[in-house]
Motif scaffolding. Structure first.
Motif, mmCIF file in Angstrom:
data_model
loop_
_atom_site.group_PDB
_atom_site.id
_atom_site.type_symbol
_atom_site.label_atom_id
_atom_site.label_comp_id
_atom_site.label_asym_id
_atom_site.label_seq_id
_atom_site.Cartn_x
_atom_site.Cartn_y
_atom_site.Cartn_z
ATOM 1 N N LEU A 62 -69.377 -34.109 -89.512
ATOM 2 C CA LEU A 62 -70.273 -35.053 -90.126
ATOM 3 C C LEU A 62 -70.093 -35.348 -91.573
ATOM 4 C CD1 LEU A 62 -73.065 -36.342 -89.350
ATOM 5 C CD2 LEU A 62 -74.414 -33.984 -90.118
ATOM 6 N N VAL A 63 -69.855 -34.286 -92.365
ATOM 7 C CA VAL A 63 -69.413 -34.392 -93.648
ATOM 8 C C VAL A 63 -68.323 -35.523 -93.921
ATOM 9 C CG1 VAL A 63 -68.270 -33.418 -95.982
ATOM 10 C CG2 VAL A 63 -70.162 -31.929 -94.432
ATOM 11 N N GLU A 64 -67.358 -35.317 -93.110
ATOM 12 C CA GLU A 64 -66.211 -36.257 -93.119
ATOM 13 C C GLU A 64 -66.428 -37.720 -92.942
ATOM 14 O OE1 GLU A 64 -63.063 -34.671 -90.689
ATOM 15 O OE2 GLU A 64 -62.647 -33.201 -91.746
ATOM 16 N N GLU A 65 -67.495 -37.917 -92.053
ATOM 17 C CA GLU A 65 -67.942 -39.363 -91.808
ATOM 18 C C GLU A 65 -69.036 -40.018 -92.879
ATOM 19 O OE1 GLU A 65 -71.013 -41.555 -88.545
ATOM 20 O OE2 GLU A 65 -70.466 -39.543 -88.255
ATOM 21 N N LYS A 66 -69.799 -39.036 -93.332
ATOM 22 C CA LYS A 66 -71.007 -39.418 -94.088
ATOM 23 C C LYS A 66 -70.672 -39.129 -95.604
ATOM 24 C CE LYS A 66 -73.613 -40.381 -90.456
ATOM 25 N NZ LYS A 66 -73.783 -41.976 -90.323
ATOM 26 N N LYS A 67 -69.863 -38.241 -95.996
ATOM 27 C CA LYS A 67 -69.232 -37.934 -97.401
ATOM 28 C C LYS A 67 -70.623 -37.549 -98.418
ATOM 29 C CE LYS A 67 -65.155 -40.558 -96.860
ATOM 30 N NZ LYS A 67 -65.235 -40.892 -95.755
ATOM 31 N N PRO A 68 -71.136 -36.479 -98.332
ATOM 32 C CA PRO A 68 -72.337 -36.168 -99.153
ATOM 33 C C PRO A 68 -71.708 -35.638 -100.566
ATOM 34 C CG PRO A 68 -72.063 -34.506 -97.624
ATOM 35 C CD PRO A 68 -71.124 -35.421 -97.163
ATOM 36 N N GLU A 69 -72.286 -35.785 -101.621
ATOM 37 C CA GLU A 69 -71.754 -35.272 -102.890
ATOM 38 C C GLU A 69 -72.126 -33.855 -103.271
ATOM 39 O OE1 GLU A 69 -72.048 -36.559 -107.616
ATOM 40 O OE2 GLU A 69 -73.561 -37.541 -106.268
ATOM 41 N N VAL A 70 -73.066 -33.527 -102.586
ATOM 42 C CA VAL A 70 -73.627 -31.876 -102.880
ATOM 43 C C VAL A 70 -74.169 -31.478 -101.506
ATOM 44 C CG1 VAL A 70 -75.461 -30.521 -103.902
ATOM 45 C CG2 VAL A 70 -74.364 -32.384 -105.349
#
Length: 368
Positions: free
Chosen positions: A95-103
């Protein structure tokens, strides 16, 4: 395109891992959403909760908006019913790799302390563990330093950047360190339960929360541990964080620790509270870690905090100074604890403690 944690410009938004157990969301998630809301506002970004499980209750997910979430990602899959490091790590990293949150914030629970390092390592980013304070705005960070450090803030040059400033105790709580992760994303931190205060629930924001169901790609081949059985054992532990009244003891009881603990327990009982302790008492083996208040223990915000024989070292004050009412009893009239006390009593706790217990018991009896 391959995921690149060094492409900092591609990342935006603040995420909170909202841990649930047996379908119940832990209070730490609400605390982190409340703090995450402030960070997201300072960054001008979206705040998202991330909820993993099987048969996720959408009403519970929607309620996360009442504590600040603009959106909640729901990762629902049968293999997420019970926590396993492999499954949760894969789903979160995908999910992080797809959406890319900063924090990305995670509660420092047993699960969070296992999960966050694995996620950070796989994403090739940094992680600051057991944080007690978070800031992105430089001026807010300066204001924090003015009240918690000896740094000459006005004559110190600070980088004017929106990197997450993650503050945590170091060297056994004798120092506070602020860590930044300027070259990698997401910026990850685990945060101690009870450190951040939960904001009041807001029905209006809850109603506007967007729920996004994630297409979870997960199979048994992704999980390398076979979970055979979960056994739960009851262990009697004190709930400092949820207590309205905490009666804490410090080095002042060292001349007669048995009697000192009795006095604290008697006072806590008459007030309907629990017994806490400074690190010195825990290190001496007089009480367990679950009783410890301070930087290396728990942060509490009770309605009443009674400090018996606690001098008030900065490490202890950081864990209780936001209590609504602080009553301090200490022989030393210049002890630092009196600087934060609502009411201060200069005297021997072995005499003052029983007097307080007796007076409170008499008052309660008269009211009944």
């Amino acid at each position: 395109m391959a995921f690149n944690s060094k492409d900092t410009a591609a990342f935006k938004g603040v995420w909170v891992f909202c841990e649930q157990r047996d379908g119940v969301i832990l209070g730490t998630g609400y605390q982190l959403l409340s703090e995450g809301r402030k960070l997201a506002d300072d960054l001008g970004a979206e705040l998202c909760g991330v909820l993993l499980g099987s048969g996720v209750n959408e009403e519970f997910a929607k309620a996360l908006g009442g504590y600040g979430a603009d959106k909640v990602y729901i990762c629902d899959h049968p293999l997420l019913k019970d926590y396993t490091t492999d499954a949760y790590t894969k789903v979160l990293c995908d999910l992080v790799e797809e959406k890319k949150p900063e924090v990305f914030l995670v509660g420092a629970s047993n699960i969070g302390r296992d999960l966050a390092p694995r996620v950070a390592a796989r994403l090739q980013t940094g992680l600051t563990a057991d944080c007690t304070h978070l800031d992105v705005d430089v001026e807010k960070y300066k204001a924090f330093l003015k009240t918690t450090s000896t740094i000459d803030v006005d004559n110190t040059k600070f980088e004017n950047a929106t990197n997450l400033k993650m503050t945590r105790p170091a060297f056994g709580g004798h120092l506070m360190a602020t860590i930044v992760c300027p070259e990698y994303r997401p910026q990850m931190a685990t945060v101690r339960p009870g450190v951040m205060q939960t904001q009041p629930f807001n029905d209006a924001t809850a109603a506007k929360t967007v729920l996004e169901k994630v297409n979870v790609q997960l199979s048994e081949d992704d999980i390398h541990v076979n979970l055979v059985e979960i056994q739960k054992s009851a262990k009697k532990m004190v709930d400092l964080i949820g207590a309205d009244v905490v009666v804490a003891v410090g080095r002042g009881i060292s001349s007669n620790p048995t009697r000192g603990l009795e006095i604290a327990e008697e006072l806590a009982n008459v007030l309907g509270g629990v017994v806490g302790a400074s690190r010195a008492i825990v290190d001496a083996g007089l009480l367990g870690m679950d009783h410890q208040v301070g930087q290396t223990g728990k942060t509490v915000h009770p309605k009443i905090y009674v400090a018996l024989g606690i001098s008030g070292a900065i490490q202890h004050l950081s864990g209780m100074q936001d209590s609504e009412c602080i009553i301090a009893v200490n022989k030393n009239g210049s002890a630092p604890i009196f600087d934060v006390a609502t009411y201060g009593i200069t005297g021997d706790l072995f005499k003052v403690g029983p007097m307080l217990t007796e007076a409170i018991a008499k008052y309660k009896s008269s009211k009944n």
